[in-house]
Scaffold this motif. Structure first.
Motif, PDB file in Angstrom:
ATOM      1  N   VAL A   1      -5.440  -3.817  46.874  1.00  0.00           N
ATOM      2  CA  VAL A   1      -4.165  -3.214  47.262  1.00  0.00           C
ATOM      3  C   VAL A   1      -4.018  -1.873  46.566  1.00  0.00           C
ATOM      4  CG1 VAL A   1      -1.654  -3.421  47.046  1.00  0.00           C
ATOM      5  CG2 VAL A   1      -3.027  -5.408  47.701  1.00  0.00           C
ATOM      6  N   VAL A   2      -3.533  -0.864  47.296  1.00  0.00           N
ATOM      7  CA  VAL A   2      -3.299   0.432  46.673  1.00  0.00           C
ATOM      8  C   VAL A   2      -1.955   0.979  47.134  1.00  0.00           C
ATOM      9  CG1 VAL A   2      -4.593   1.639  48.490  1.00  0.00           C
ATOM     10  CG2 VAL A   2      -4.176   2.780  46.294  1.00  0.00           C
ATOM     11  N   GLY A   3      -1.189   1.512  46.193  1.00  0.00           N
ATOM     12  CA  GLY A   3       0.084   2.134  46.516  1.00  0.00           C
ATOM     13  C   GLY A   3      -0.117   3.597  46.857  1.00  0.00           C
ATOM     14  N   VAL A   4       0.417   4.029  47.994  1.00  0.00           N
ATOM     15  CA  VAL A   4       0.303   5.432  48.409  1.00  0.00           C
ATOM     16  C   VAL A   4       1.696   6.001  48.661  1.00  0.00           C
ATOM     17  CG1 VAL A   4      -2.000   5.174  49.399  1.00  0.00           C
ATOM     18  CG2 VAL A   4      -0.016   4.763  50.842  1.00  0.00           C
ATOM     19  N   ASP A   5       1.873   7.275  48.332  1.00  0.00           N
ATOM     20  CA  ASP A   5       3.160   7.933  48.576  1.00  0.00           C
ATOM     21  C   ASP A   5       2.994   9.383  49.006  1.00  0.00           C
ATOM     22  OD1 ASP A   5       2.425   9.223  46.275  1.00  0.00           O
ATOM     23  OD2 ASP A   5       4.109   8.537  45.061  1.00  0.00           O
ATOM     24  N   GLY A   6       1.760   9.785  49.328  1.00  0.00           N
ATOM     25  CA  GLY A   6       1.525  11.137  49.817  1.00  0.00           C
ATOM     26  C   GLY A   6       1.275  12.161  48.740  1.00  0.00           C
ATOM     27  N   THR A   7       1.333  11.793  47.465  1.00  0.00           N
ATOM     28  CA  THR A   7       1.104  12.741  46.386  1.00  0.00           C
ATOM     29  C   THR A   7      -0.391  12.817  46.046  1.00  0.00           C
ATOM     30  OG1 THR A   7       1.393  11.062  44.673  1.00  0.00           O
ATOM     31  CG2 THR A   7       3.370  12.248  45.405  1.00  0.00           C
TER      32      THR A   7
ATOM     33  N   ALA B   1      -5.778   7.659  43.613  1.00  0.00           N
ATOM     34  CA  ALA B   1      -5.758   6.198  43.546  1.00  0.00           C
ATOM     35  C   ALA B   1      -6.360   5.598  44.810  1.00  0.00           C
ATOM     36  CB  ALA B   1      -4.326   5.701  43.340  1.00  0.00           C
ATOM     37  N   LEU B   2      -6.054   6.198  45.947  1.00  0.00           N
ATOM     38  CA  LEU B   2      -6.613   5.726  47.221  1.00  0.00           C
ATOM     39  C   LEU B   2      -8.132   5.795  47.210  1.00  0.00           C
ATOM     40  CD1 LEU B   2      -6.271   4.903  50.223  1.00  0.00           C
ATOM     41  CD2 LEU B   2      -6.081   7.365  50.744  1.00  0.00           C
ATOM     42  N   ASP B   3      -8.679   6.908  46.738  1.00  0.00           N
ATOM     43  CA  ASP B   3     -10.143   7.061  46.689  1.00  0.00           C
ATOM     44  C   ASP B   3     -10.766   6.029  45.753  1.00  0.00           C
ATOM     45  OD1 ASP B   3      -9.894   9.161  48.435  1.00  0.00           O
ATOM     46  OD2 ASP B   3     -10.098  10.730  46.915  1.00  0.00           O
TER      47      ASP B   3
ATOM     48  N   ARG C   1      -5.963  -2.700  51.417  1.00  0.00           N
ATOM     49  CA  ARG C   1      -4.587  -2.832  51.908  1.00  0.00           C
ATOM     50  C   ARG C   1      -3.749  -1.687  51.360  1.00  0.00           C
ATOM     51  NH1 ARG C   1      -1.475  -7.989  49.936  1.00  0.00           N
ATOM     52  NH2 ARG C   1      -3.570  -8.820  50.264  1.00  0.00           N
ATOM     53  N   LEU C   2      -3.266  -0.824  52.254  1.00  0.00           N
ATOM     54  CA  LEU C   2      -2.466   0.335  51.848  1.00  0.00           C
ATOM     55  C   LEU C   2      -0.983  -0.019  51.912  1.00  0.00           C
ATOM     56  CD1 LEU C   2      -4.269   3.137  53.915  1.00  0.00           C
ATOM     57  CD2 LEU C   2      -4.991   2.042  51.790  1.00  0.00           C
ATOM     58  N   VAL C   3      -0.277   0.216  50.807  1.00  0.00           N
ATOM     59  CA  VAL C   3       1.136  -0.134  50.729  1.00  0.00           C
ATOM     60  C   VAL C   3       1.961   1.113  50.458  1.00  0.00           C
ATOM     61  CG1 VAL C   3       2.883  -1.486  49.512  1.00  0.00           C
ATOM     62  CG2 VAL C   3       0.582  -2.434  49.850  1.00  0.00           C
ATOM     63  N   CYS C   4       2.967   1.328  51.301  1.00  0.00           N
ATOM     64  CA  CYS C   4       3.885   2.450  51.088  1.00  0.00           C
ATOM     65  C   CYS C   4       5.305   1.916  51.144  1.00  0.00           C
ATOM     66  CB  CYS C   4       3.683   3.527  52.161  1.00  0.00           C
ATOM     67  SG  CYS C   4       4.740   4.980  51.914  1.00  0.00           S
ATOM     68  N   ALA C   5       6.045   2.086  50.061  1.00  0.00           N
ATOM     69  CA  ALA C   5       7.440   1.649  49.991  1.00  0.00           C
ATOM     70  C   ALA C   5       8.349   2.864  50.137  1.00  0.00           C
ATOM     71  CB  ALA C   5       7.709   0.946  48.664  1.00  0.00           C
ATOM     72  N   ALA C   6       9.323   2.760  51.017  1.00  0.00           N
ATOM     73  CA  ALA C   6      10.221   3.885  51.277  1.00  0.00           C
ATOM     74  C   ALA C   6      11.624   3.373  51.554  1.00  0.00           C
ATOM     75  CB  ALA C   6       9.710   4.698  52.467  1.00  0.00           C
TER      76      ALA C   6
ATOM     77  N   ILE D   1       2.745   8.856  56.065  1.00  0.00           N
ATOM     78  CA  ILE D   1       1.991   8.744  54.809  1.00  0.00           C
ATOM     79  C   ILE D   1       0.836   7.760  54.977  1.00  0.00           C
ATOM     80  CG2 ILE D   1       2.125   8.000  52.406  1.00  0.00           C
ATOM     81  CD1 ILE D   1       5.043   8.972  52.407  1.00  0.00           C
ATOM     82  N   LEU D   2       1.122   6.621  55.578  1.00  0.00           N
ATOM     83  CA  LEU D   2       0.079   5.629  55.809  1.00  0.00           C
ATOM     84  C   LEU D   2      -0.955   6.142  56.801  1.00  0.00           C
ATOM     85  CD1 LEU D   2       2.304   2.416  55.975  1.00  0.00           C
ATOM     86  CD2 LEU D   2       0.607   2.977  54.206  1.00  0.00           C
ATOM     87  N   GLY D   3      -0.496   6.870  57.829  1.00  0.00           N
ATOM     88  CA  GLY D   3      -1.430   7.408  58.817  1.00  0.00           C
ATOM     89  C   GLY D   3      -2.424   8.371  58.194  1.00  0.00           C
ATOM     90  N   ALA D   4      -1.940   9.250  57.328  1.00  0.00           N
ATOM     91  CA  ALA D   4      -2.825  10.201  56.657  1.00  0.00           C
ATOM     92  C   ALA D   4      -3.797   9.487  55.730  1.00  0.00           C
ATOM     93  CB  ALA D   4      -1.990  11.222  55.875  1.00  0.00           C
ATOM     94  N   ALA D   5      -3.318   8.451  55.046  1.00  0.00           N
ATOM     95  CA  ALA D   5      -4.185   7.701  54.129  1.00  0.00           C
ATOM     96  C   ALA D   5      -5.279   6.966  54.895  1.00  0.00           C
ATOM     97  CB  ALA D   5      -3.345   6.715  53.321  1.00  0.00           C
ATOM     98  N   VAL D   6      -4.923   6.352  56.017  1.00  0.00           N
ATOM     99  CA  VAL D   6      -5.919   5.647  56.833  1.00  0.00           C
ATOM    100  C   VAL D   6      -6.976   6.624  57.347  1.00  0.00           C
ATOM    101  CG1 VAL D   6      -6.287   4.406  58.994  1.00  0.00           C
ATOM    102  CG2 VAL D   6      -4.387   3.764  57.499  1.00  0.00           C
TER     103      VAL D   6
END
Length: 276
Positions: free
Chosen positions: A7-13, A19-21, A35-40, A49-54
């Motif tokens: 699991v990795v937390g992503v927020d676009g920063t 962390a994603l890498d 598993r990409l997790v974004c809380a907003a 944010i999730l789309g860019a990370a994927v």
């Protein structure tokens, strides 16, 4: 969901991108799903944010299975919930985006107190490679889960494992002279205590040394504070692993200091493993 997910937390920063890498590399090493997790505050904010990370993951690792989770509310609460069935949870050290601010300075510290499994906090500028040493900060026998994780991680990376057991010289009340002379050499209380302390890593690691016979291990006792010793070791290490302690007893305040110091100042990524 499986207990093998990373699991990795992503927020676009930038921090969450690092962390994603790292998380993608960990998922590949384990043969796991990412598993990409974004809380907003609003789920619609999480979508781009999730789309860019994927897209980044697919570009760099085309065959890696990826799943996304958009959640409303705080990052700490959601990541703690997601960690319950994950092999590893990964976060960066800062977050400044609108998406519930994945770190707003201290999410990693707050998450380390609530996470249900191993938490990897990406710090420092070390690349995610196999060559660097894994360091285990061993405090006592409640760190068994952290020790197992460190051995397994060293095996996955094909790396050496260095075990650091740290203690500061404590005040020892001098013994009163005996009323009746004793024969033989009198034992120095400080020396006896030191021998006991130095024996801790040897006995605590005996079973794991046998189970992970292919992992080169060096156990070292240092006479300085645990945070200071571990911080110095992170300059060259690829990863440092410590247990998470929540004790507040005044007789053992050092138990609560190691993880917070490393999460703020370590030169390499830090893994915090909750005690059983």
């Amino acid at each position: 969901m499986t207990h093998n997910d990373v699991v990795v937390g992503v927020d676009g920063t930038l921090s969450s991108t690092r962390a994603l890498d790292w998380a993608a590399g960990e998922a590949i090493r384990r043969g796991a799903e990412l598993r990409l997790v974004c809380a907003a505050s609003d789920r619609d904010e999480a979508a781009p944010i999730l789309g860019a990370a994927v897209a980044r993951v697919h570009e760099r690792h085309p065959g890696l299975p990826v799943r996304t989770v958009a959640a409303e509310g705080g990052a700490v609460r959601e990541l703690a919930r997601q960690s319950a069935d994950a092999a590893l949870t990964v976060v960066g050290t800062r977050g400044m985006g609108r998406a519930a601010g994945l770190l707003l300075g201290s999410v990693s510290l707050r998450l380390s107190r609530r996470v249900r499994g191993p938490l990897l906090v990406v710090r420092g500028d070390h690349p995610c490679d196999k060559g660097r040493e894994v360091v285990l900060g061993l405090e006592d026998d409640t760190d068994e889960r952290a020790a197992v994780y460190a051995f397994e991680e060293a095996r996955r990376r094909g790396a050496h494992l260095r075990v650091l057991h740290s203690w500061s010289h404590r005040h020892v009340t001098p013994a009163l002279p005996p009323l009746v002379p004793t024969e033989g050499r009198r034992r120095d209380p400080a020396t006896s205590y030191e021998r006991v302390e130095e024996a801790v890593p040897r006995f605590a690691l005996a079973a794991l040394r046998e189970r992970y016979a292919d992992v080169p291990v060096k156990a070292v006792t240092v006479r300085t504070s645990a945070p200071e010793a571990l911080l110095e070791s992170t300059r060259e290490a690829g990863l440092v692993v410590v247990g998470s302690h929540h004790r507040t007893s005044p007789v053992a305040p050092h138990h609560t200091q190691v993880a917070p110091v490393l999460l703020r100042r370590a030169h390499c990524p830090v893994v915090v493993v909750p005690a059983a």
